[in-house]
Design a protein around this motif. Structure first.
Motif, mmCIF file in Angstrom:
data_model
loop_
_atom_site.group_PDB
_atom_site.id
_atom_site.type_symbol
_atom_site.label_atom_id
_atom_site.label_comp_id
_atom_site.label_asym_id
_atom_site.label_seq_id
_atom_site.Cartn_x
_atom_site.Cartn_y
_atom_site.Cartn_z
ATOM 1 N N ILE A 41 -10.155 -27.468 31.927
ATOM 2 C CA ILE A 41 -11.261 -28.226 32.616
ATOM 3 C C ILE A 41 -11.099 -27.459 33.900
ATOM 4 O O ILE A 41 -9.981 -27.046 34.610
ATOM 5 N N LEU A 42 -12.392 -27.314 34.567
ATOM 6 C CA LEU A 42 -12.539 -26.881 36.124
ATOM 7 C C LEU A 42 -13.163 -27.965 36.762
ATOM 8 O O LEU A 42 -14.025 -28.642 36.589
ATOM 9 N N ILE A 43 -12.383 -28.048 38.473
ATOM 10 C CA ILE A 43 -13.240 -29.277 39.163
ATOM 11 C C ILE A 43 -13.265 -28.330 40.390
ATOM 12 O O ILE A 43 -12.492 -27.626 40.882
ATOM 13 N N ARG A 44 -14.571 -28.595 41.046
ATOM 14 C CA ARG A 44 -14.975 -27.643 42.027
ATOM 15 C C ARG A 44 -14.320 -28.533 43.406
ATOM 16 O O ARG A 44 -14.365 -29.764 43.295
ATOM 17 N N SER A 45 -14.431 -27.825 44.557
ATOM 18 C CA SER A 45 -13.832 -28.476 45.587
ATOM 19 C C SER A 45 -14.768 -29.497 46.192
ATOM 20 O O SER A 45 -14.315 -30.434 47.031
ATOM 21 N N ASN A 46 -16.169 -29.636 45.833
ATOM 22 C CA ASN A 46 -16.908 -30.812 46.253
ATOM 23 C C ASN A 46 -16.885 -31.819 45.453
ATOM 24 O O ASN A 46 -17.720 -32.908 45.377
ATOM 25 N N GLU A 47 -16.085 -31.838 44.345
ATOM 26 C CA GLU A 47 -15.957 -32.984 43.097
ATOM 27 C C GLU A 47 -14.784 -33.901 43.361
ATOM 28 O O GLU A 47 -13.786 -33.134 43.691
ATOM 29 N N ARG A 48 -14.913 -34.829 42.949
ATOM 30 C CA ARG A 48 -13.825 -35.761 43.164
ATOM 31 C C ARG A 48 -13.140 -36.307 41.655
ATOM 32 O O ARG A 48 -11.879 -36.467 41.587
ATOM 33 N N GLU A 49 -13.878 -36.038 40.775
ATOM 34 C CA GLU A 49 -13.186 -36.545 39.503
ATOM 35 C C GLU A 49 -14.336 -35.906 38.369
ATOM 36 O O GLU A 49 -15.334 -35.668 38.512
ATOM 37 N N LYS A 50 -13.475 -35.546 37.184
ATOM 38 C CA LYS A 50 -14.162 -34.853 36.184
ATOM 39 C C LYS A 50 -13.669 -35.435 34.760
ATOM 40 O O LYS A 50 -12.280 -35.440 34.795
ATOM 41 N N HIS A 51 -14.514 -35.628 33.741
ATOM 42 C CA HIS A 51 -14.075 -35.906 32.556
ATOM 43 C C HIS A 51 -14.581 -34.832 31.426
ATOM 44 O O HIS A 51 -15.181 -34.386 31.421
ATOM 45 N N SER A 52 -13.509 -34.620 30.469
ATOM 46 C CA SER A 52 -13.649 -34.079 29.254
ATOM 47 C C SER A 52 -12.786 -34.369 28.184
ATOM 48 O O SER A 52 -11.731 -34.400 28.202
ATOM 49 N N GLY A 53 -13.632 -35.424 27.184
ATOM 50 C CA GLY A 53 -12.788 -36.155 26.110
ATOM 51 C C GLY A 53 -11.890 -36.886 26.519
ATOM 52 O O GLY A 53 -12.129 -37.950 27.517
ATOM 53 N N THR B 117 -9.124 -33.198 48.319
ATOM 54 C CA THR B 117 -9.060 -31.948 49.132
ATOM 55 C C THR B 117 -8.508 -32.195 50.338
ATOM 56 O O THR B 117 -7.712 -31.494 51.128
ATOM 57 N N SER B 118 -8.523 -33.576 50.910
ATOM 58 C CA SER B 118 -7.694 -33.980 52.105
ATOM 59 C C SER B 118 -6.277 -33.937 51.875
ATOM 60 O O SER B 118 -5.436 -33.604 52.949
ATOM 61 N N TYR C 44 -1.161 -28.351 46.344
ATOM 62 C CA TYR C 44 -1.624 -26.913 46.734
ATOM 63 C C TYR C 44 -1.483 -26.823 48.117
ATOM 64 O O TYR C 44 -1.662 -27.856 48.993
ATOM 65 N N LYS C 45 -1.696 -25.461 48.669
ATOM 66 C CA LYS C 45 -1.497 -25.417 50.092
ATOM 67 C C LYS C 45 -2.748 -24.862 50.833
ATOM 68 O O LYS C 45 -2.902 -24.840 52.019
ATOM 69 N N THR C 46 -3.683 -24.124 50.220
ATOM 70 C CA THR C 46 -4.613 -23.543 50.869
ATOM 71 C C THR C 46 -6.146 -24.167 50.595
ATOM 72 O O THR C 46 -6.202 -24.722 49.785
ATOM 73 N N SER C 47 -6.919 -23.872 51.230
ATOM 74 C CA SER C 47 -8.445 -24.117 50.898
ATOM 75 C C SER C 47 -8.989 -23.671 49.600
ATOM 76 O O SER C 47 -8.647 -22.344 49.406
ATOM 77 N N ILE C 48 -9.449 -24.347 48.730
ATOM 78 C CA ILE C 48 -9.927 -23.834 47.563
ATOM 79 C C ILE C 48 -11.294 -24.015 47.155
ATOM 80 O O ILE C 48 -11.932 -24.601 47.897
ATOM 81 N N ASN C 49 -11.839 -22.939 46.306
ATOM 82 C CA ASN C 49 -13.211 -22.965 45.763
ATOM 83 C C ASN C 49 -13.174 -23.995 44.486
ATOM 84 O O ASN C 49 -14.254 -24.791 44.422
ATOM 85 N N ASN C 50 -12.158 -23.938 43.720
ATOM 86 C CA ASN C 50 -12.029 -24.699 42.558
ATOM 87 C C ASN C 50 -10.464 -25.047 42.145
ATOM 88 O O ASN C 50 -9.606 -24.016 42.577
#
Lengths: 112, 116
Positions: free
Chosen positions: A47-59, A67-68, A25-31
């Protein structure tokens, strides 16, 4: 354009294999969110991952966010024929009223 | 119980006609959206309403006019239909704010519009 890009556009695997889809993606994001669309149906949130998270699991789903590099990946482990669908990443850019910007999607086909 | 329902599911009409698509959500959400999905599955937001107020209005021809009589309903009226309007139109809703479950959008099943 703010539209994200997804890679690959199409992916065909055997049942039991893992499927990995990437999104940039191209812009700064919230999630960043991932959605699934079965043929002829509406989109379903996965699934939703926030901009301050690096990894998330669901099942069987694992999502990463860098983000970098402005990129995310969705991993589906031990795929099933029922996972056959289009998968879309969608970003919520900062200061744009909460709208979702969708990528072009990856068509996943899981063969039994 | 259908969470986000839109009618009709299919709409076939002639160029130049005026048509409406209706959407209702029973999730208690405060924000509703209209999206257009083209033949290549590209999904683009058109409008968004929060508590009956228009908050997102993308570059859409003014032949498209959304109306939100209350928080649970968002209708889309299209005047003077053109061939290029043929697409699948999706309604969605969400609850805005911070916290778990917020900003996740729930989609209707879509309205497939064919303009002949």
């Amino acid at each position: 354009s703010q539209q994200g890009e997804e890679d690959p556009q199409a992916l065909s695997i055997q049942e039991g294999e893992n499927a990995t889809m990437n999104c940039s993606y191209k812009t700064s994001i919230n999630n960043l969110q991932w959605y699934r669309q079965n043929s002829g149906r509406g989109l379903v949130h996965l699934i939703l991952i926030r901009s301050n998270e690096r990894e998330k699991h669901s099942g069987r789903l694992r999502v990463t966010l860098d983000t970098s590099k402005k990129s995310s990946s969705l991993l589906i482990t031990a795929s099933r024929a029922a996972d056959t669908a289009s998968y879309f990443c969608a970003t919520v850019p900062v200061d744009q009223g909460g709208k979702l910007i969708f990528g072009q999607g990856t068509e996943l086909s899981v063969k039994p | 119980d259908t969470a986000v329902s839109q009618t009709p599911k299919y709409l076939v009409t002639q160029m130049g006609n005026d048509k409406s698509i209706k959407c209702e959500q029973n999730l208690g959400h405060d924000t509703m959206y209209w999206y257009k999905q083209d033949s290549k599955k590209f999904l683009k937001i058109m409008f968004s309403y929060n508590n009956k107020e228009l908050i997102i209005n993308e570059t859409v021809p003014n032949r498209f006019s959304p109306k939100s009589p209350d928080k649970a309903h968002l209708n889309l009226h299209i005047n003077s239909l053109e061939l290029g309007d043929s697409a699948v139109y999706f309604c969605a809703s969400s609850l805005q704010g911070r916290g778990v479950g917020k900003n996740i959008q729930y989609f209707g099943a879509g309205t497939r519009l064919s303009v002949l």
